[in-house]
Scaffold this active site. Structure first.
Site, PDB file in Angstrom:
ATOM      1  N   ARG B  22      49.789  36.338 -13.511  1.00 43.34           N
ATOM      2  CA  ARG B  22      49.515  34.931 -13.749  1.00 43.34           C
ATOM      3  C   ARG B  22      50.703  34.093 -13.290  1.00 43.34           C
ATOM      4  O   ARG B  22      51.842  34.435 -13.537  1.00 43.34           O
ATOM      5  CB  ARG B  22      49.233  34.673 -15.228  1.00 43.34           C
ATOM      6  N   THR B  23      50.411  33.002 -12.609  1.00 41.68           N
ATOM      7  CA  THR B  23      51.475  32.117 -12.179  1.00 41.68           C
ATOM      8  C   THR B  23      51.919  31.301 -13.375  1.00 41.68           C
ATOM      9  O   THR B  23      51.151  30.528 -13.935  1.00 41.68           O
ATOM     10  CB  THR B  23      50.987  31.180 -11.062  1.00 41.68           C
ATOM     11  N   LEU B  24      53.150  31.510 -13.798  1.00 46.21           N
ATOM     12  CA  LEU B  24      53.647  30.821 -14.990  1.00 46.21           C
ATOM     13  C   LEU B  24      54.150  29.433 -14.663  1.00 46.21           C
ATOM     14  O   LEU B  24      53.949  28.495 -15.414  1.00 46.21           O
ATOM     15  CB  LEU B  24      54.763  31.640 -15.615  1.00 46.21           C
TER      16      LEU B  24
END
Lengths: 235, 245
Positions: B22-24
């Site tokens: 997941r792109t934080l």
């Protein structure tokens, strides 16, 4: 004074890395300091790593992450070279780095600069910062020490430099960054890649130019006292 | 014993992050894109900046790209995700061409595809961190739409992303009208881009304007805008004031 040094802190490469194109090839440069917290774990590391005969990568950020990414890409490029029947291009090497950096962006902390020479495009520099963006540039800077070099390069960079001009620029720049960045230090290493091959150079700290507020290194105070200069003890 | 410093804070409610993709947070980002419909098609403008936090790190990033024969995509947000989207679209257009049936994907179809991609990624809590502007012309029909990182999508006569929403759209609401000429369209976009240059910290004074018409896509060479600083009030703003202002 902090005597409890965190030796288990992740080995990070506070670093200065640079890649520059010139007419005929590329020059890669880096400092040599690897730190764990405040301790310098290795004062003579080699951050310019070979991927193929004609493509090298400058590593910054986490030492472990950058090493494993380089190792994987070297492995893939080796197989690619066998299948292709000729040397891999710097663009292919850069894209492989990008794939690993992008697809594992949540777990990796490494910024890389790929530089190489191939017969199709000549000398090329590709920057792959955190996040996995791939960006081709005439020159690239990275690592914690690069913050101090944006202004320097804005002023000093010129298109169409010779090999020697380019290497002098890189050495000067890494040396300036080392002067101000606590996380960079040691020696300056350069790698020059062109149609003729690869040349590695080594510039130990004491061979570099002195900057502001830096003094000529001495063996001992005693040498100063015994020399002819008057009143060396006066402040 | 703490071997690896994970990036998760101790009080996080999120599950283990080493196995999820997941792109934080974004790293290298582009700022506003502004676009409008004009007489012959769509005009779109974006600067060439790639910011790294507060540093204006990259100044030659092309944030608008042609897609197939009929569309133009502009993006703000994470550049690596934009590069990945371009790869997805490359594959989409390739497969479309391989049908070799005389049909080609128009801007409406591409916009729909992007909407689905963005929304599905959002549902998996792994968004592509971009706001996209998709413009094009097919069979005389002009199309201009936008999709955000959470899948919000709509079409309109003029759209903008990021700061452009706050600074450019009010100007466009006042001054846009149907059948703008190319020159007036460009002047209107430049007016918006100049305001963004004055007021957006992540703006960079190097931009491109792209045009798409029935005949195809043209992306201008990079250029810079003149800025005005000669207001008398700017010269000595603190004069006559007690203290510094």
């Amino acid at each position: 004074m902090d005597l409890e040094m965190n030796l288990n802190a992740p080995h990070s490469m506070g670093t200065t890395i640079i890649g520059v194109t010139y007419n005929g090839g590329v020059v890669l440069g880096a400092d040599s300091r690897t730190s764990t917290g405040m301790y310098v774990a290795n004062r003579a590391s080699d951050k310019i790593t070979q991927l193929t005969d004609n493509v090298y990568v400058c590593r910054s950020g986490s030492a472990a992450d950058s090493q494993i990414v380089s190792d994987y890409v070297r492995y893939f490029l080796h197989q690619h070279t066998i299948q292709l029947g000729q040397s891999a291009t710097s663009k292919v090497a850069a894209n492989l780095i990008r794939l690993l950096s992008y697809n594992n962006k949540n777990m990796l902390e490494t910024g890389l600069i790929v530089g190489g020479w191939d017969k199709y495009e000549g000398g090329k520099i590709y920057a792959i910062p955190l996040g996995g963006t791939l960006i081709e540039q005439p020159f690239a800077i990275g690592g914690s020490g690069s913050s101090y070099l944006y202004g320097f390069f804005d002023q000093a960079w010129k298109e169409g430099m010779t090999k020697d001009e380019a290497e002098q620029l890189v050495v000067k720049a890494v040396s300036l960054a080392i002067a101000r960045d606590g996380a960079s230090g040691g020696v300056v290493r350069t790698v020059i890649i062109n149609s003729e091959g690869v040349t590695r150079n080594f510039y130990p700290g004491d061979k570099l130019q002195l900057w502001h507020e830096e003094l000529e290194p001495q063996n001992s105070l005693l040498d100063l006292l015994n020399s002819s200069s008057p009143e060396p003890m006066n402040i | 014993m703490n071997f690896m410093a994970s990036k998760q804070p101790e009080n996080s409610l999120l599950g283990p992050e080493s196995d999820s993709q997941r792109t934080l947070y974004p790293y290298v980002t582009g700022t506003s894109v502004v676009a409008l419909k004009y007489k012959d098609g769509i005009l779109m403008a974006a600067d060439m900046g790639g910011s790294y936090g507060s540093t204006l790190r990259y100044k030659s990033v092309e944030r608008m790209k042609p897609i197939g024969k009929h569309s133009l995509l502009g993006a703000s947000g994470e550049i690596s995700d934009f590069q990945e989207i371009l790869r997805y679209l490359d594959e989409l257009i390739l497969y479309d061409n391989m049908w070799d049936d005389g049909n080609s994907l128009g801007p409406k179809e591409v916009h729909n595809y992007l909407t689905r991609v963005m929304y599905n990624r959002r549902n998996k809590f792994n968004p592509l961190w971009n706001s996209l502007v998709l413009g094009g012309v097919k069979n005389g029909q002009k199309y201009l739409g936008t999709v955000s990182m959470i899948g919000v999508n709509f079409e309109d006569n003029h759209v903008a992303t990021g700061f452009g929403n706050h600074l450019a759209r009010p100007i466009l609401r006042q001054e846009w009208h149907e059948n703008l000429s190319f020159e007036n369209g460009v002047r209107l976009l430049e007016k918006c881009m100049r305001v963004l240059l004055y007021r957006d910290r992540s703006a960079v004074n190097k931009l491109q304007i792209a045009k798409i018409t029935e005949d195809g896509v043209t992306i201008s060479q990079p250029y810079s805008l003149k800025t005005y600083w000669e207001f008398s009030a700017f010269e000595n703003p603190a004069q006559g004031a007690i203290g510094s202002w």
